[in-house]
Design a protein around this motif. Structure first.
Motif, short mmCIF file in Angstrom:
data_model
loop_
_atom_site.label_atom_id
_atom_site.label_comp_id
_atom_site.label_asym_id
_atom_site.label_seq_id
_atom_site.Cartn_x
_atom_site.Cartn_y
_atom_site.Cartn_z
N ASN A 231 -35.62 -7.22 -35.50
CA ASN A 231 -34.56 -7.51 -36.59
C ASN A 231 -33.62 -6.29 -36.64
OD1 ASN A 231 -35.69 -10.08 -36.99
ND2 ASN A 231 -37.37 -9.20 -38.33
N ARG A 232 -34.07 -5.16 -36.87
CA ARG A 232 -33.26 -3.88 -36.87
C ARG A 232 -32.31 -3.75 -35.79
NH1 ARG A 232 -35.74 1.99 -37.83
NH2 ARG A 232 -33.73 3.15 -38.08
N TYR A 233 -32.71 -4.09 -34.55
CA TYR A 233 -31.73 -3.92 -33.28
C TYR A 233 -30.89 -5.05 -33.51
CZ TYR A 233 -30.15 -4.84 -28.62
OH TYR A 233 -29.56 -4.94 -27.44
N SER A 234 -31.04 -6.41 -33.94
CA SER A 234 -29.99 -7.24 -34.07
C SER A 234 -28.83 -6.72 -35.17
CB SER A 234 -30.45 -8.48 -34.69
OG SER A 234 -31.18 -8.56 -35.71
N LYS A 235 -29.31 -6.24 -36.22
CA LYS A 235 -28.07 -5.80 -36.98
C LYS A 235 -27.51 -4.52 -36.58
CE LYS A 235 -31.03 -6.90 -41.28
NZ LYS A 235 -31.90 -6.47 -42.54
N GLU A 236 -28.11 -3.70 -35.90
CA GLU A 236 -27.41 -2.56 -35.42
C GLU A 236 -26.45 -2.82 -34.35
OE1 GLU A 236 -30.20 0.36 -34.20
OE2 GLU A 236 -30.58 1.12 -36.56
N LEU A 237 -26.59 -3.78 -33.63
CA LEU A 237 -26.01 -4.34 -32.37
C LEU A 237 -24.69 -4.86 -32.85
CD1 LEU A 237 -25.80 -4.93 -29.30
CD2 LEU A 237 -26.75 -6.98 -29.81
N SER A 238 -24.80 -5.69 -34.09
CA SER A 238 -23.80 -6.31 -34.66
C SER A 238 -22.76 -5.19 -35.18
CB SER A 238 -23.94 -7.16 -35.76
OG SER A 238 -24.86 -6.67 -36.80
N GLU A 239 -23.15 -4.12 -35.70
CA GLU A 239 -22.38 -2.99 -36.38
C GLU A 239 -21.69 -2.45 -35.05
OE1 GLU A 239 -24.94 -0.69 -38.45
OE2 GLU A 239 -25.19 -2.07 -40.18
N LEU A 240 -22.48 -2.27 -34.09
CA LEU A 240 -22.00 -1.50 -32.78
C LEU A 240 -20.72 -2.15 -32.33
CD1 LEU A 240 -24.92 -0.06 -30.85
CD2 LEU A 240 -23.10 1.32 -31.71
N LEU A 241 -20.89 -3.55 -32.20
CA LEU A 241 -19.77 -4.51 -31.65
C LEU A 241 -18.60 -4.27 -32.64
CD1 LEU A 241 -21.90 -7.54 -30.77
CD2 LEU A 241 -20.72 -6.15 -29.05
N LEU A 242 -18.77 -4.43 -33.80
CA LEU A 242 -17.50 -4.13 -34.66
C LEU A 242 -16.68 -2.70 -34.36
CD1 LEU A 242 -18.89 -5.45 -38.00
CD2 LEU A 242 -17.38 -6.57 -36.78
N SER A 243 -17.78 -1.66 -34.23
CA SER A 243 -17.08 -0.23 -34.18
C SER A 243 -16.37 -0.26 -32.80
CB SER A 243 -18.21 0.55 -34.21
OG SER A 243 -19.20 0.46 -33.16
N ILE A 244 -16.77 -1.00 -31.60
CA ILE A 244 -16.47 -1.08 -30.39
C ILE A 244 -14.87 -1.60 -30.26
CG2 ILE A 244 -16.79 -2.06 -28.03
CD1 ILE A 244 -19.66 -1.43 -28.46
N GLY A 245 -15.08 -2.88 -31.11
CA GLY A 245 -13.53 -3.55 -31.18
C GLY A 245 -12.42 -2.62 -31.87
N GLU A 246 -13.03 -2.02 -33.11
CA GLU A 246 -12.05 -1.15 -33.56
C GLU A 246 -11.74 0.03 -32.61
OE1 GLU A 246 -13.72 0.37 -36.68
OE2 GLU A 246 -13.67 -1.36 -38.05
N LYS A 247 -12.37 0.68 -31.89
CA LYS A 247 -12.15 1.72 -30.89
C LYS A 247 -11.28 1.29 -29.66
CE LYS A 247 -16.12 4.63 -31.99
NZ LYS A 247 -17.10 5.27 -31.50
N GLU A 248 -11.42 -0.23 -29.21
CA GLU A 248 -10.52 -0.79 -28.45
C GLU A 248 -9.21 -0.70 -28.62
OE1 GLU A 248 -12.52 -4.43 -27.03
OE2 GLU A 248 -13.93 -3.29 -25.79
N LEU A 249 -9.07 -1.31 -30.12
CA LEU A 249 -7.48 -1.41 -30.38
C LEU A 249 -6.96 0.17 -30.38
CD1 LEU A 249 -8.33 -3.74 -33.36
CD2 LEU A 249 -7.00 -4.32 -31.43
N LYS A 250 -7.71 1.15 -30.93
CA LYS A 250 -7.02 2.67 -31.02
C LYS A 250 -6.88 2.87 -29.40
CE LYS A 250 -9.65 4.27 -34.97
NZ LYS A 250 -10.40 5.24 -35.64
N ILE A 251 -7.85 2.69 -28.46
CA ILE A 251 -7.47 2.96 -27.02
C ILE A 251 -6.36 2.12 -26.41
CG2 ILE A 251 -8.36 2.58 -24.68
CD1 ILE A 251 -11.04 3.02 -25.93
#
Length: 329
Positions: A231-251
């Motif tokens: 359960n903890r892994y699924s929550k952290e994975l969703s948060e990481l995906l959001l941060s990755i999307g933001e960083k792709e826009l910055k790139i």
């Protein structure tokens, strides 16, 4: 003038021919007339055969024969040049024979040099051959002594080896008896160890049963922990995906800015390269202009010096007025 020169040359050549005829019929052939009587050639100056020349003659007679041949050749050359002067007024045949003689003498000198160098090389080779022969004899003597020493050493070693072989055989027999005794002792020890191992096996089976009971309880605990971590892994994975999307826009934004800056860099680089080419061309033209000015100055200085030394143009010597003569007393 040319006819006078041709007549003068003809007169000189005719005088030399007369002297050569006198010389050829003089002392060189009166000293030893029997040499020239070979196979019906009784004339002095007749061409002799190679077998006759190669025969064992004294050195003085061979020199006389060579002088005779040279005089005969000179007579032929001079007669040809006189005929050419009388007919055409030139001495081309004399010049060609001189050039041929020069090349022949050069070729003979080269042959003599090669012969002298080859004779020196042959002497060096003979000396080296003697040295090599002396060294080879010394090496053969040393090798024969070495072989004799080896034969004596081989005899001694063969005797030592036979003695060592006998000793090794005896040692192996004693070792075999010792090994039999040690084997019997080892067998008894292994029987005792087998009994102890059976007891250890029973104890280990008891330990295995206890371990299985403990492992089942631990498995249940770890399964509960695995569910929590999933359960903890699924929550952290969703948060990481959001941060990755933001960083792709910055790139993407950074890539756009990089492309713009790269275009500006290429434009400025082209400008700098063009400026450097213009600067190199200006330096080359300036250097060429300075070189031309220096060469013009040198030419002018040389011309002024030449005019001063030769008293030309404005540097002519001024004529001094003569002094008035003194009045007589």
């Amino acid at each position: 003038m040319e006819t006078f020169l041709a007549d003068a040359v003809c007169s000189v050549l005719s005088l030399t021919l007369n002297e050569l005829f006198v010389l050829s019929h003089g002392k060189h052939f009166r000293s030893n007339p029997r040499i020239f009587k070979e196979k019906g050639t009784n004339k002095p100056g007749a061409k002799l055969s190679a077998e006759f020349l190669n025969s064992n003659l004294p050195a003085t007679t061979l020199d006389e024969i060579k002088i005779n041949n040279e005089i005969r050749k000179l007579i032929e050359i001079y007669t040809r040049t006189i005929e050419e002067l009388q007919n055409a007024g030139t001495i081309q045949s004399l010049l060609t024979t001189i050039n041929q003689q020069i090349t022949k003498n050069a070729y003979e000198k080269e042959i003599i040099k090669e012969c002298s160098s080859s004779s020196s090389v042959l002497k060096n080779l003979k000396t080296r051959l003697e040295e090599f022969r002396f060294e080879a004899e010394e090496k053969l003597l040393k090798a024969s002594d070495f072989l004799n020493n080896l034969k004596s050493d081989w005899r001694i070693i063969s005797k030592v080896n036979t003695l060592e072989y006998e000793l090794v055989c005896k040692w192996e027999q004693t070792r075999f008896t010792q090994a039999m005794i040690v084997g019997e002792k080892e067998e008894k020890r292994l029987e005792k160890s087998f009994a102890t191992l059976a007891l250890k096996k029973e104890n280990e089976q008891r330990v295995i049963l206890d371990f299985e009971a403990f492992s089942t309880t631990q498995l249940n605990k770890y399964r509960e922990l695995i569910e929590v971590w999933k359960n903890r892994y699924s929550k952290e994975l969703s948060e990481l995906l959001l941060s990755i999307g933001e960083k792709e826009l910055k790139i993407k934004e950074l890539n756009k800015r990089y492309n713009n800056h790269f275009e500006i860099y290429c434009q400025r680089k082209m400008f700098i390269l063009e400026y450097l080419e213009q600067k190199i061309e200006q330096d080359r033209l300036h250097q060429l202009q300075t070189q031309r000015i220096e060469s013009a100055v040198k030419i002018q200085a040389w011309w002024r010096g030449l005019m001063v030394r030769r008293c030309l143009g404005p540097y002519k010597k001024k004529t001094k007025k003569g002094k008035k003569g003194k009045k007589g007393k």
